[in-house]
Design a protein around this motif. Structure first.
Motif, PDB file in Angstrom:
ATOM      1  N   SER A 101       0.662  -1.735  -0.163  1.00 40.43           N
ATOM      2  CA  SER A 101      -0.107  -0.205   0.129  1.00 40.43           C
ATOM      3  C   SER A 101       0.872   0.876   0.072  1.00 40.43           C
ATOM      4  N   ASP A 102       0.587   2.188  -0.443  1.00 35.66           N
ATOM      5  CA  ASP A 102       0.885   3.592  -0.793  1.00 35.66           C
ATOM      6  C   ASP A 102       1.032   4.500   1.282  1.00 35.66           C
ATOM      7  N   PRO A 103       2.103   4.185   1.165  1.00 31.89           N
ATOM      8  CA  PRO A 103       2.103   4.828   2.804  1.00 31.89           C
ATOM      9  C   PRO A 103       1.241   6.227   3.295  1.00 31.89           C
ATOM     10  N   ALA A 104       1.102   7.087   2.288  1.00 28.90           N
ATOM     11  CA  ALA A 104       0.226   8.276   2.480  1.00 28.90           C
ATOM     12  C   ALA A 104      -1.570   8.702   2.322  1.00 28.90           C
ATOM     13  N   THR A 105      -1.684   7.205   1.171  1.00 33.73           N
ATOM     14  CA  THR A 105      -2.341   6.871   0.812  1.00 33.73           C
ATOM     15  C   THR A 105      -3.350   6.088   2.195  1.00 33.73           C
ATOM     16  N   TRP A 106      -2.358   5.031   2.973  1.00 32.40           N
ATOM     17  CA  TRP A 106      -2.945   4.392   3.738  1.00 32.40           C
ATOM     18  C   TRP A 106      -2.985   5.273   5.117  1.00 32.40           C
ATOM     19  N   ARG A 107      -2.221   6.400   5.620  1.00 31.57           N
ATOM     20  CA  ARG A 107      -2.418   7.597   6.239  1.00 31.57           C
ATOM     21  C   ARG A 107      -3.415   8.506   6.756  1.00 31.57           C
ATOM     22  N   ARG A 108      -3.578   8.059   5.160  1.00 34.24           N
ATOM     23  CA  ARG A 108      -4.828   9.633   5.307  1.00 34.24           C
ATOM     24  C   ARG A 108      -5.969   8.943   5.326  1.00 34.24           C
ATOM     25  N   VAL A 109      -6.049   7.517   5.044  1.00 32.19           N
ATOM     26  CA  VAL A 109      -7.511   6.753   6.032  1.00 32.19           C
ATOM     27  C   VAL A 109      -7.606   7.302   7.292  1.00 32.19           C
ATOM     28  N   ILE A 110      -6.854   6.956   7.985  1.00 34.69           N
ATOM     29  CA  ILE A 110      -6.749   7.254   9.510  1.00 34.69           C
ATOM     30  C   ILE A 110      -6.446   8.638  10.015  1.00 34.69           C
ATOM     31  N   ASP A 111      -6.232   9.155   8.751  1.00 39.00           N
ATOM     32  CA  ASP A 111      -6.401  11.345   8.883  1.00 39.00           C
ATOM     33  C   ASP A 111      -7.927  11.672   9.224  1.00 39.00           C
ATOM     34  N   VAL A 112      -8.420  11.081   8.426  1.00 40.99           N
ATOM     35  CA  VAL A 112     -10.055  11.668   7.420  1.00 40.99           C
ATOM     36  C   VAL A 112     -10.558  10.899   8.450  1.00 40.99           C
TER      37      VAL A 112
END
Length: 296
Positions: A101-112
């Motif tokens: 997975s793309d780390p930035a996309t993965w983290r964005r899910v957590i952030d939102v």
């Protein structure tokens, strides 16, 4: 709905441009509430607001931006009055193997999903304390039992459940109630997009027949709105989902057994792929996030 406790009350719905959020806006407005719609995609929010029968305010804001949310809270207060209820509905998802997975996309899910819900609560809690209001956190079946290939989404939804339980105990003596909405499959852009991917579609196919059924956003919105009116601590869509609570500890071994049998075949067929952000809402969030200052 003149007898509703929401008549002439101000209700905030995040992620209101489409799907469950838009359906919630209509359900609350039908009960005589004043609606503040918050999210990305101002044209879509404006269209929802224009279709409502009562007063509505549109605020384009990123739920992960605390300054934008503070400004939004001030604007809502000025336009519609103190907020009596907030539904933290904004959410995104992506699927695929964690390792690739793309780390930035993965983290964005957590952030939102998780941080955004907490930031929403932080911005509007002063109003909810003033009005002895209600905060409803939209969670998921994923809060009760995690699934493979949805690690960010499952982690975020488990997190919002824990956050809501903690917040409830913290603000109860102020007269604020906190509820959790556990939703199964709802007919949204996110779920329809997930069905385009063989691996996510097959994982749902391995669920028991009642758990595979997709429910309408309008039905979900009706039940969530009623839960806000009654200040419920939990609401389940569909209702049978409450039966999962007492047996949730038994779910991980079952999921593991199904995954061990299913994933090797899907990997051999090259069907286990990263999806990127799912649905129009996920794509809109990515575009808005990349446009934000300091983002590329």
């Amino acid at each position: 709905m003149s007898g509703s406790p929401l008549v002439h009350r101000t209700v905030v719905v995040t992620g209101a441009a489409r799907g469950i959020g838009a359906a919630l806006a209509h359900a609350f407005a039908a009960r005589g509430a004043r609606i503040a719609l918050l999210g990305h995609e101002k044209p879509a929010l404006d269209a929802v607001a224009a279709s409502l029968p009562g007063p509505a305010s549109v605020l384009e804001a990123d739920v992960t931006d605390p300054e934008a949310l503070t400004a939004a809270a001030e604007q809502v207060r000025a336009a519609l009055g103190p907020v009596s209820a907030v539904v933290a509905n904004a959410g995104v998802a992506e699927g695929g193997p964690f390792l690739s997975s793309d780390p930035a996309t993965w983290r964005r899910v957590i952030d939102v999903n998780l941080v955004g819900s907490a930031q929403t609560a932080r911005a509007f809690l002063p109003d909810l304390i003033t009005t002895s209001g209600h905060f409803l956190q939209v969670a998921s079946l994923a809060s009760l039992g995690a699934s493979p290939l949805m690690s960010a989404y499952c982690a975020s939804k488990a997190g919002v459940e824990a956050f809501a339980h903690s917040l409830r105990a913290e603000v109860a003596h102020h007269g604020v109630s906190v509820g959790i909405a556990y939703l199964n499959w709802i007919d949204t852009d996110m779920v329809r997009d997930a069905d385009r991917y063989a691996v996510l579609r097959e994982l749902r196919a391995h669920m028991p027949p009642p758990a595979r059924r997709v429910h309408s956003p309008q039905r979900a919105a009706f039940l969530l709105t009623r839960a806000v009116e009654r200040r419920r601590t939990a609401v389940y869509v569909p209702a049978w989902l409450r039966l999962v609570q007492p047996v949730r500890a038994a779910l991980p071994p079952v999921v593991l057994r199904v995954a061990r049998r299913t994933l090797p075949r899907l990997e051999a067929d090259a069907a286990v792929l990263d999806t990127g952000p799912l649905g129009a809402g996920g794509l809109a969030d990515r575009a808005a996030h990349r446009r934000a200052p300091g983002r590329t």
